[in-house]
Design a protein around this motif. Structure first.
Motif, short mmCIF file in Angstrom:
data_model
loop_
_atom_site.label_atom_id
_atom_site.label_comp_id
_atom_site.label_asym_id
_atom_site.label_seq_id
_atom_site.Cartn_x
_atom_site.Cartn_y
_atom_site.Cartn_z
N UNK A 1 5.35 13.64 4.28
CA UNK A 1 4.86 13.39 2.92
C UNK A 1 5.15 11.95 2.51
N UNK A 2 4.26 11.35 1.75
CA UNK A 2 4.50 9.98 1.30
C UNK A 2 5.39 9.95 0.06
N UNK A 3 6.66 9.77 0.25
CA UNK A 3 7.61 9.68 -0.85
C UNK A 3 8.33 8.33 -0.73
N UNK A 4 8.15 7.47 -1.71
CA UNK A 4 8.73 6.13 -1.67
C UNK A 4 10.24 6.11 -1.74
N UNK A 5 10.82 7.02 -2.49
CA UNK A 5 12.24 6.97 -2.80
C UNK A 5 13.14 6.86 -1.57
N UNK B 1 22.32 -4.41 8.25
CA UNK B 1 21.68 -3.84 9.44
C UNK B 1 20.17 -4.11 9.33
N UNK B 2 19.81 -5.35 9.62
CA UNK B 2 18.45 -5.81 9.39
C UNK B 2 17.43 -5.17 10.33
N UNK B 3 17.85 -4.87 11.55
CA UNK B 3 16.91 -4.22 12.48
C UNK B 3 16.57 -2.82 12.00
N UNK B 4 17.55 -2.11 11.48
CA UNK B 4 17.28 -0.78 10.93
C UNK B 4 16.40 -0.88 9.69
N UNK B 5 16.65 -1.89 8.87
CA UNK B 5 15.83 -2.08 7.67
C UNK B 5 14.37 -2.35 8.07
N UNK B 6 14.18 -3.19 9.08
CA UNK B 6 12.83 -3.49 9.55
C UNK B 6 12.15 -2.25 10.11
N UNK B 7 12.90 -1.42 10.83
CA UNK B 7 12.35 -0.17 11.37
C UNK B 7 11.87 0.75 10.24
N UNK B 8 12.67 0.85 9.18
CA UNK B 8 12.32 1.69 8.03
C UNK B 8 11.09 1.13 7.32
N UNK B 9 11.03 -0.18 7.17
CA UNK B 9 9.88 -0.82 6.53
C UNK B 9 8.61 -0.50 7.31
N UNK B 10 8.66 -0.70 8.62
CA UNK B 10 7.47 -0.44 9.46
C UNK B 10 7.05 1.03 9.39
N UNK B 11 8.03 1.92 9.42
CA UNK B 11 7.74 3.36 9.33
C UNK B 11 7.10 3.70 7.98
N UNK B 12 7.63 3.13 6.91
CA UNK B 12 7.08 3.38 5.58
C UNK B 12 5.67 2.84 5.43
N UNK B 13 5.42 1.65 5.94
CA UNK B 13 4.08 1.07 5.86
C UNK B 13 3.09 1.94 6.62
N UNK B 14 3.47 2.36 7.82
CA UNK B 14 2.57 3.23 8.61
C UNK B 14 2.29 4.54 7.88
N UNK B 15 3.33 5.14 7.32
CA UNK B 15 3.18 6.42 6.61
C UNK B 15 2.22 6.30 5.44
N UNK B 16 2.35 5.25 4.65
CA UNK B 16 1.49 5.10 3.47
C UNK B 16 0.08 4.64 3.84
N UNK B 17 -0.04 3.82 4.89
CA UNK B 17 -1.40 3.46 5.34
C UNK B 17 -2.15 4.70 5.80
N UNK B 18 -1.46 5.56 6.53
CA UNK B 18 -2.07 6.81 6.97
C UNK B 18 -2.45 7.70 5.78
N UNK B 19 -1.56 7.77 4.79
CA UNK B 19 -1.83 8.56 3.59
C UNK B 19 -3.06 8.04 2.85
N UNK B 20 -3.14 6.72 2.65
CA UNK B 20 -4.29 6.15 1.94
C UNK B 20 -5.58 6.31 2.74
N UNK B 21 -5.47 6.21 4.05
CA UNK B 21 -6.64 6.38 4.91
C UNK B 21 -7.16 7.81 4.80
#
Length: 133
Positions: A42-46, A60-80
């Motif tokens: 589910x697309x939940x921003x929180x 932990x910048x690598x983990x932050x980047x991983x979460x950012x990429x995962x969130x972007x993919x999740x929401x792009x898929x949701x909007x698509x």
């Protein structure tokens, strides 16, 4: 943000437990609960926003980047998926497309010119994190 009707009990529990751990100052345990909450499709921003903040605090910048990429993919898929559902009717759909193009929200090929939130915000954050790595 997802409405609460579509969220599962485990998702809500994970977020609640994460908030409690975060309030206690136990960021690593809070991150584990937020990670569990992001496993839902589910697309939940929180949980994504809180994870980004926690990983930034923990440096932990690598983990932050991983979460950012995962969130972007999740929401792009949701909007698509949500734009593909349609079901409006041909005439209304054609009028909507014409309005979007004439107002500059879509280009001539029909692609969106802007990124919807939270994708735009997270894309900016991604560029900042990539510089730190």
């Amino acid at each position: 943000m997802a409405n609460h009707e579509t969220l599962t009990i485990s998702h809500i529990n994970n977020i609640q437990l994460a908030r409690e751990e975060e309030a206690k100052g136990n960021l690593k345990q809070a991150a584990k609960y937020y990670e569990a909450a992001t496993k839902d499709e589910r697309p939940d921003e929180l949980p994504f926003n809180r994870l980004m903040i926690i990983y930034r605090k923990l440096k932990q910048y690598k983990d932050e980047l991983r979460v950012i990429n995962k969130g972007i993919r999740r929401f792009e898929e949701f909007y698509r998926k949500s734009s593909a559902k349609g079901g409006k009717g041909k005439k209304l759909s054609d009028l909507s497309e014409a309005f979007m193009k004439s107002s500059g929200l879509k280009d001539r090929k029909g692609n969106l010119v802007y990124q919807p939130e939270p994708i735009a915000k997270w894309s900016k954050r991604k560029s900042v994190v990539e510089k730190k790595i």
